[in-house]
Design an enzyme around this catalytic site. Structure first.
Site, PDB file in Angstrom:
ATOM      1  N   LYS A 159       0.832  -1.202   0.000  1.00  0.00           N
ATOM      2  CA  LYS A 159       0.000   0.000   0.000  1.00  0.00           C
ATOM      3  C   LYS A 159       0.867   1.252   0.000  1.00  0.00           C
ATOM      4  O   LYS A 159       1.977   1.258   0.534  1.00  0.00           O
ATOM      5  CB  LYS A 159      -0.950   0.010   1.197  1.00  0.00           C
ATOM      6  N   ARG A 176     -11.769  -0.512  13.767  1.00  0.00           N
ATOM      7  CA  ARG A 176     -11.416   0.852  14.150  1.00  0.00           C
ATOM      8  C   ARG A 176     -11.646   0.993  15.654  1.00  0.00           C
ATOM      9  O   ARG A 176     -12.777   0.934  16.134  1.00  0.00           O
ATOM     10  CB  ARG A 176     -12.244   1.872  13.376  1.00  0.00           C
ATOM     11  N   ARG A 227     -14.900  -3.298  10.242  1.00  0.00           N
ATOM     12  CA  ARG A 227     -15.276  -3.021   8.851  1.00  0.00           C
ATOM     13  C   ARG A 227     -14.940  -4.263   8.036  1.00  0.00           C
ATOM     14  O   ARG A 227     -13.781  -4.572   7.811  1.00  0.00           O
ATOM     15  CB  ARG A 227     -14.542  -1.773   8.368  1.00  0.00           C
ATOM     16  N   ARG A 260     -10.349  -5.417   1.005  1.00  0.00           N
ATOM     17  CA  ARG A 260     -10.347  -4.225   1.849  1.00  0.00           C
ATOM     18  C   ARG A 260     -11.639  -4.120   2.649  1.00  0.00           C
ATOM     19  O   ARG A 260     -12.723  -4.313   2.112  1.00  0.00           O
ATOM     20  CB  ARG A 260     -10.176  -2.970   0.994  1.00  0.00           C
ATOM     21  N   ASP A 290      -6.298   1.219  13.818  1.00  0.00           N
ATOM     22  CA  ASP A 290      -6.795   0.154  12.961  1.00  0.00           C
ATOM     23  C   ASP A 290      -6.124  -1.138  13.382  1.00  0.00           C
ATOM     24  O   ASP A 290      -4.882  -1.220  13.443  1.00  0.00           O
ATOM     25  CB  ASP A 290      -6.512   0.450  11.493  1.00  0.00           C
ATOM     26  N   GLU A 300      -2.590   0.717  11.526  1.00  0.00           N
ATOM     27  CA  GLU A 300      -2.482   2.153  11.297  1.00  0.00           C
ATOM     28  C   GLU A 300      -2.821   2.898  12.581  1.00  0.00           C
ATOM     29  O   GLU A 300      -3.553   2.383  13.439  1.00  0.00           O
ATOM     30  CB  GLU A 300      -3.428   2.633  10.178  1.00  0.00           C
ATOM     31  N   ASN A 342      -4.525   6.448  13.097  1.00  0.00           N
ATOM     32  CA  ASN A 342      -5.186   7.558  12.398  1.00  0.00           C
ATOM     33  C   ASN A 342      -5.345   8.745  13.331  1.00  0.00           C
ATOM     34  O   ASN A 342      -5.948   8.633  14.397  1.00  0.00           O
ATOM     35  CB  ASN A 342      -6.557   7.101  11.897  1.00  0.00           C
TER      36      ASN A 342
END
Length: 315
Positions: free
Chosen positions: A160, A210, A225, A233, A273, A281, A283
């Site tokens: 990514k 999340r 998600r 994804r 994440d 991640e 965020n």
């Protein structure tokens, strides 16, 4: 309090799911005055303060015409009790410049959340390097040979770009290595751009979670998600289905380890994440999922956020 939201144009908000909208609604419910501007409206002139053309708004409770404008005026940002930087990514040059203007607001005596320097210091994909004990095997490089070696070792990988959002530019390469060369060339621009490569975590089928951390403390529910169909994804922007769940022991372990580190740096709101047991991640720009978690669990995430904001400002 007078609260200024630096955000995308109000007319672009999808209020049925927008987290900034939910913050505004809770702030107004408590009697705070709500103002908004866009990063493009920020300006500074030598000998003066950082100012912006701001709109004072009142939320109507309607879905279509969701706000009314009481008026607009050029105001110094330091005069607000709190300035919330809620501009969505990408974190491009203009976002970067906005953080410098907002950092000057702090020098002038203003209060900005999340702290502008912290926004710059925590790029959302690279921030995981500080917390490597929670991360799946990961490589950050622009070297195509290193990527091939990483694939040979781990066999099933995700590639990514470092500046992607909403699942944009994410590729999975399985054991057969099909198209690894072409994907690498596309993402690293023939060696000119750095790429993140991670071992594929199969628990993505259960959701890309999340986990929200507010004022250093985890929200007790996350939003998983879940990828749909053949999609790898889980991002909602890529068609993922959002399902709220209680934090697992591992989710809480990660959140409770990172929260006390990040909050003192001026990161009032962070979205972690987590896939399976792995942090992917951190965020910090405009973390979302307030409304989905609140609607599905009854836990009032916006109230927790405004509580933390009031405590940070001392109101």
């Amino acid at each position: 309090m007078d609260i200024l939201f630096v955000a995308d144009p109000l007319e672009s908000f999808k209020v049925y799911k927008d987290t900034t909208f939910s913050m505004m609604r809770e702030a107004q419910r408590r009697g705070h005055r709500v103002f908004a501007c866009e990063p493009a409206h920020l300006a500074w002139r030598s000998g003066d303060l950082v100012r912006a053309l701001v709109r004072e708004i009142v939320l109507t409770g309607e879905d279509e015409e969701w706000f009314q404008e009481r008026g607009n005026a050029v105001r110094a940002l330091r005069d607000f009790d709190a300035v919330l930087m809620r501009k969505d990514p990408p974190f491009d040059s203009e976002y970067f410049y906005a953080t410098h203007l907002l950092e000057h607001v702090e020098r002038e005596g203003g209060r900005v959340f999340n702290k502008p320097a912290a926004l710059r210091d925590h790029p959302e994909k690279l921030a995981i390097m500080e917390f490597a004990r929670f991360v799946s095997p990961t490589l950050v490089t622009r070297d195509a040979d290193a990527i091939r070696e990483f694939h040979a070792e781990h066999r099933d990988i995700i590639l990514k770009p470092l500046d992607g959002m909403g699942g944009m530019g994410i590729f999975r390469v399985r054991e057969d290595g099909l198209n690894l060369g072409a994907i690498t060339e596309t993402l690293n621009l023939d060696g000119a751009q750095t790429v993140m490569v991670q071992r594929f975590v199969p628990q993505i089928s259960e959701g890309d979670k999340r986990v929200l951390v507010i004022g250093g403390k985890p929200v007790p529910y996350c939003l998983a998600r879940i990828p749909q169909g053949t999609e790898v994804r889980g991002n909602l922007a890529a068609g993922g289905k959002g399902v709220a769940r209680e934090l697992s022991a591992r989710d809480r372990e990660i959140a409770e380890a990172l929260g006390p580190v990040l909050a003192p740096r001026g990161l009032l709101l962070v979205g972690l994440d987590v896939i399976g047991d792995c942090l992917t991640e951190v965020n910090v720009t405009s973390p979302t999922c307030f409304q989905e978690i609140t609607q599905q669990t009854g836990f009032d995430v916006p109230a927790m956020f405004v509580d933390a904001l009031e405590a940070a400002v001392g109101r």
